[in-house]
Write a protein that holds these residues in place. Structure first.
Motif, PDB file in Angstrom:
ATOM      1  N   TYR A   1       5.044  29.566  18.308  1.00 32.14           N
ATOM      2  CA  TYR A   1       5.841  28.791  19.248  1.00 32.14           C
ATOM      3  C   TYR A   1       6.917  29.656  19.907  1.00 32.14           C
ATOM      4  N   LYS A   2       7.471  30.577  19.149  1.00 32.69           N
ATOM      5  CA  LYS A   2       8.511  31.466  19.664  1.00 32.69           C
ATOM      6  C   LYS A   2       7.977  32.298  20.830  1.00 32.69           C
ATOM      7  N   ASN A   3       6.811  32.903  20.647  1.00 31.21           N
ATOM      8  CA  ASN A   3       6.218  33.713  21.705  1.00 31.21           C
ATOM      9  C   ASN A   3       5.789  32.855  22.890  1.00 31.21           C
ATOM     10  N   TYR A   4       5.320  31.647  22.593  1.00 35.15           N
ATOM     11  CA  TYR A   4       4.911  30.705  23.643  1.00 35.15           C
ATOM     12  C   TYR A   4       6.085  30.414  24.581  1.00 35.15           C
ATOM     13  N   LEU A   5       7.265  30.168  24.005  1.00 30.19           N
ATOM     14  CA  LEU A   5       8.437  29.865  24.827  1.00 30.19           C
ATOM     15  C   LEU A   5       8.980  31.115  25.522  1.00 30.19           C
ATOM     16  N   GLU A   6       8.899  32.251  24.855  1.00 35.16           N
ATOM     17  CA  GLU A   6       9.385  33.487  25.467  1.00 35.16           C
ATOM     18  C   GLU A   6       8.610  33.824  26.729  1.00 35.16           C
ATOM     19  N   ARG A   7       7.312  33.514  26.756  1.00 39.43           N
ATOM     20  CA  ARG A   7       6.519  33.749  27.959  1.00 39.43           C
ATOM     21  C   ARG A   7       6.979  32.854  29.099  1.00 39.43           C
ATOM     22  N   ARG A   8       7.704  31.793  28.748  1.00 41.97           N
ATOM     23  CA  ARG A   8       8.260  30.880  29.752  1.00 41.97           C
ATOM     24  C   ARG A   8       9.754  31.090  29.926  1.00 41.97           C
ATOM     25  N   LYS A   9      10.230  32.292  29.511  1.00 38.35           N
ATOM     26  CA  LYS A   9      11.618  32.720  29.701  1.00 38.35           C
ATOM     27  C   LYS A   9      12.612  31.828  28.961  1.00 38.35           C
ATOM     28  N   THR A  10      12.209  31.280  27.800  1.00 33.48           N
ATOM     29  CA  THR A  10      13.105  30.459  26.984  1.00 33.48           C
ATOM     30  C   THR A  10      13.240  31.114  25.620  1.00 33.48           C
ATOM     31  N   TYR A  11      14.463  31.528  25.271  1.00 39.11           N
ATOM     32  CA  TYR A  11      14.681  32.272  24.039  1.00 39.11           C
ATOM     33  C   TYR A  11      15.556  31.510  23.034  1.00 39.11           C
TER      34      TYR A  11
END
Length: 231
Positions: free
Chosen positions: A139-149
């Motif tokens: 989930y962490k990587n999924y959100l990072e690809r959407r610029k959400t950290y």
């Protein structure tokens, strides 16, 4: 970023010069220059898009609501864009641009929040982490690809809606337009499943899509139909 930008401007200037004094023998040089120009432009765009924002903490945040808060089991979920950060140590406001996942404690005031509204809060967002379970969805990587950290939980009384107005945003305009279309769908006497599927297929709205519907589409080999819609 400065060196690639200067190189880009240099190549662009050379191409404009060659175009002005065009001769047949310059054809190859002009073609190579165009390819190099677009390569540099792509590299600059890629680097700029993947550059992480500055993560400020221990201060006051001024944010804009990007999505209509969605009711969850114990909270309301939405997305914010942090516009400004007040640093109490330096006593100054810093411009920023960071997308943050937010969970609001259920409260009657949530009903008054809509895309484009601005809020103020002091709770420092925390970095998103996975649960650490074997073979779990990243989930962490999924959100990072959407610029959400980062994410933040705002309890009642720890945030305040303001009357500040934001500059024009296509994202917010699109969200408001989609909400108006969703309201139109809701007036058509559709049952819950029909509304969810229609919203997903036509407007890319899957926030309320029943997991069972996703399973049915997956079993029928038609999951790609829902996958092409926006998240």
């Amino acid at each position: 970023m400065l060196v690639p930008a200067l190189f880009f401007l240099g190549i662009l200037g050379l191409l404009l010069l060659l175009n002005k004094y065009y001769k047949y023998r310059f054809t190859s040089i002009f073609g190579i220059g165009v390819h190099v120009l677009f390569f540099i432009l792509g590299a600059i765009t890629f680097n700029s898009y993947n550059q992480k924002p500055t993560f400020y903490k221990n201060g006051k945040y001024f944010a804009t609501v990007l999505e209509t808060p969605q009711k969850k089991e114990n909270s309301y979920k939405s997305v914010l864009i942090l516009n400004e950060f007040f640093n109490p140590e330096k006593n100054r406001i810093i411009k920023t641009k960071e997308k943050v996942l937010v969970y609001f404690e259920p409260d009657s005031s949530i009903q008054n929040l809509s895309p484009g509204n601005t809020i103020i809060f002091t709770q420092t967002p925390q970095f998103i982490k996975n649960n650490g379970n074997p073979y779990e969805f990243d989930y962490k990587n999924y959100l990072e690809r959407r610029k959400t950290y980062r994410q933040v939980y705002l309890s009642s009384g720890n945030w305040e809606k303001t009357s500040l107005r934001n500059s024009f945003s296509l994202f917010i305009l699109a969200e408001k337009t989609r909400n108006r279309l969703l309201d139109t769908y809701k007036k058509q006497n559709l049952d819950e499943n029909e509304f969810e599927i229609l919203s997903a297929l036509t407007l890319g709205y899957k926030r309320e899509l029943d997991p069972e519907i996703k399973r049915v589409f997956s079993s029928a080999g038609a999951m790609h139909v829902l996958a092409v819609t926006s998240i």
